[in-house]
Design a protein around this motif. Structure first.
Motif, PDB file in Angstrom:
ATOM      1  N   ILE A 219      10.210  -3.405  -2.609  1.00 40.82           N
ATOM      2  CA  ILE A 219       9.896  -3.552  -1.186  1.00 40.82           C
ATOM      3  C   ILE A 219      10.669  -2.522  -0.383  1.00 40.82           C
ATOM      4  O   ILE A 219      10.138  -1.911   0.552  1.00 40.82           O
ATOM      5  CB  ILE A 219      10.215  -4.981  -0.709  1.00 40.82           C
ATOM      6  N   THR A 220      11.922  -2.298  -0.759  1.00 36.44           N
ATOM      7  CA  THR A 220      12.742  -1.289  -0.078  1.00 36.44           C
ATOM      8  C   THR A 220      12.123   0.093  -0.224  1.00 36.44           C
ATOM      9  O   THR A 220      12.045   0.863   0.739  1.00 36.44           O
ATOM     10  CB  THR A 220      14.172  -1.277  -0.657  1.00 36.44           C
ATOM     11  N   ASN A 221      11.673   0.416  -1.421  1.00 38.10           N
ATOM     12  CA  ASN A 221      11.043   1.715  -1.659  1.00 38.10           C
ATOM     13  C   ASN A 221       9.798   1.897  -0.802  1.00 38.10           C
ATOM     14  O   ASN A 221       9.533   2.990  -0.295  1.00 38.10           O
ATOM     15  CB  ASN A 221      10.693   1.869  -3.136  1.00 38.10           C
ATOM     16  N   GLN A 222       9.028   0.811  -0.629  1.00 33.48           N
ATOM     17  CA  GLN A 222       7.839   0.897   0.214  1.00 33.48           C
ATOM     18  C   GLN A 222       8.222   1.098   1.671  1.00 33.48           C
ATOM     19  O   GLN A 222       7.581   1.870   2.393  1.00 33.48           O
ATOM     20  CB  GLN A 222       6.988  -0.365   0.061  1.00 33.48           C
ATOM     21  N   CYS A 223       9.258   0.422   2.102  1.00 39.10           N
ATOM     22  CA  CYS A 223       9.744   0.598   3.481  1.00 39.10           C
ATOM     23  C   CYS A 223      10.153   2.045   3.721  1.00 39.10           C
ATOM     24  O   CYS A 223       9.815   2.650   4.749  1.00 39.10           O
ATOM     25  CB  CYS A 223      10.935  -0.324   3.753  1.00 39.10           C
ATOM     26  N   LEU A 224      10.911   2.619   2.782  1.00 41.93           N
ATOM     27  CA  LEU A 224      11.364   4.001   2.916  1.00 41.93           C
ATOM     28  C   LEU A 224      10.182   4.962   2.905  1.00 41.93           C
ATOM     29  O   LEU A 224      10.151   5.937   3.671  1.00 41.93           O
ATOM     30  CB  LEU A 224      12.332   4.337   1.783  1.00 41.93           C
ATOM     31  N   ALA A 225       9.205   4.699   2.041  1.00 45.35           N
ATOM     32  CA  ALA A 225       8.010   5.553   1.977  1.00 45.35           C
ATOM     33  C   ALA A 225       7.264   5.524   3.310  1.00 45.35           C
ATOM     34  O   ALA A 225       6.778   6.558   3.786  1.00 45.35           O
ATOM     35  CB  ALA A 225       7.098   5.092   0.845  1.00 45.35           C
ATOM     36  N   ASP A 226       7.179   4.361   3.925  1.00 37.48           N
ATOM     37  CA  ASP A 226       6.493   4.244   5.213  1.00 37.48           C
ATOM     38  C   ASP A 226       7.266   4.958   6.314  1.00 37.48           C
ATOM     39  O   ASP A 226       6.676   5.577   7.210  1.00 37.48           O
ATOM     40  CB  ASP A 226       6.306   2.764   5.574  1.00 37.48           C
ATOM     41  N   MET A 227       8.592   4.887   6.256  1.00 37.85           N
ATOM     42  CA  MET A 227       9.409   5.583   7.245  1.00 37.85           C
ATOM     43  C   MET A 227       9.201   7.095   7.146  1.00 37.85           C
ATOM     44  O   MET A 227       9.092   7.793   8.154  1.00 37.85           O
ATOM     45  CB  MET A 227      10.882   5.228   7.034  1.00 37.85           C
ATOM     46  N   VAL A 228       9.142   7.600   5.925  1.00 36.91           N
ATOM     47  CA  VAL A 228       8.904   9.025   5.714  1.00 36.91           C
ATOM     48  C   VAL A 228       7.519   9.414   6.218  1.00 36.91           C
ATOM     49  O   VAL A 228       7.343  10.445   6.882  1.00 36.91           O
ATOM     50  CB  VAL A 228       9.060   9.386   4.222  1.00 36.91           C
ATOM     51  N   MET A 229       6.515   8.597   5.907  1.00 33.87           N
ATOM     52  CA  MET A 229       5.156   8.899   6.343  1.00 33.87           C
ATOM     53  C   MET A 229       5.057   8.910   7.861  1.00 33.87           C
ATOM     54  O   MET A 229       4.337   9.741   8.447  1.00 33.87           O
ATOM     55  CB  MET A 229       4.175   7.883   5.755  1.00 33.87           C
ATOM     56  N   GLU A 230       5.772   8.030   8.522  1.00 32.43           N
ATOM     57  CA  GLU A 230       5.765   8.008   9.985  1.00 32.43           C
ATOM     58  C   GLU A 230       6.310   9.312  10.550  1.00 32.43           C
ATOM     59  O   GLU A 230       5.801   9.834  11.551  1.00 32.43           O
ATOM     60  CB  GLU A 230       6.585   6.812  10.480  1.00 32.43           C
TER      61      GLU A 230
END
Length: 240
Positions: A219-230
């Protein structure tokens, strides 16, 4: 359930049912195909004991208000409006996903990476092990499962795994570089907000259940991936 006009059963199975009555039982001798995926049944002569429990005919419905009511809408017009809204939203989501995919591919193409052959091979081995597990679960050998699931030969599948492994590693390095460059960190508070926003999509009502099913690390990895995509979306120059 078996559709007489479109059956996935072995040859002869559906045909043997034609003419039977509801409640009737009969023995039907058949032969499995020589190339059947389960080795113990390939080419085997067998007898199926078949009982017909129900029988019905599929008849197209008339598109009217009564049909719409059965789907939860008051009128056909309301049904059409809901369908249009769904299609427009789906198209918007698809366009957004396509734009993000193009952003990632562009960023990867404009980046330089130092990746060891060992890292690539380890990633490929993980994918192979995952597909081997799937194959064993369904009673296939790896080559048969790969052919059925992807349409690839083993040589083509190995090439696919290698390309996928390379992109996975590159994407991880790109993500780490952007996080470092932007000074982004996932605080406990932001993790909770983002994770709770994901939960409904996966059918969970509490964060504890969600973490137990998917692990906090994923879940943390997905959060970080979304932050990068933003960040990438915000900084991108989109050409019409």
């Amino acid at each position: 359930e078996l559709n007489l006009g479109n059956s996935n059963f072995i040859e002869g199975f559906a045909e043997s049912i034609v003419g039977m009555k509801v409640g009737e039982t009969k023995d039907c001798p058949m032969t499995f195909p020589a190339d059947y995926h389960a080795a113990e049944l390939a080419g085997a002569d067998v007898i199926f004991t078949i009982t017909v429990n129900e029988c019905w005919e599929l008849v197209p419905s008339e598109l009217n208000d009564e049909f719409a009511e059965g789907l939860g809408y008051a009128t056909v017009e309301e049904l059409y409006a809901a369908i249009r809204t769904y299609l427009e939203e789906t198209e918007k989501q698809n366009a957004d996903a396509d734009m993000k995919s193009q952003l990632v591919q562009k960023a990867l193409a404009n980046s330089k990476f130092e990746i060891s052959e060992e890292d690539i091979n380890n990633n490929v081995d993980e994918m192979m092990a995952e597909y081997t597990t799937y194959a064993e679960y369904y009673g296939y050998d790896l080559e048969t499962y790969v052919s059925a699931a992807t349409g690839y030969t083993m040589e083509e599948f190995e090439e696919y795994c290698r390309a996928n492994a390379l992109q996975t590693i590159q994407s991880g390095l790109l993500q780490a570089a952007i996080l470092a460059e932007e000074g982004l960190e996932l605080t406990d508070e932001e993790y909770k907000v983002r994770a709770e926003a994901y939960m409904p999509m996966f059918g969970y009502e509490t964060l504890e259940e969600f973490e137990a099913a998917y692990t906090k690390e994923k879940i943390t990895n997905q959060c970080l991936a979304d932050m990068v995509m933003e960040v990438m979306v915000r900084e991108a120059v989109v050409e019409e």
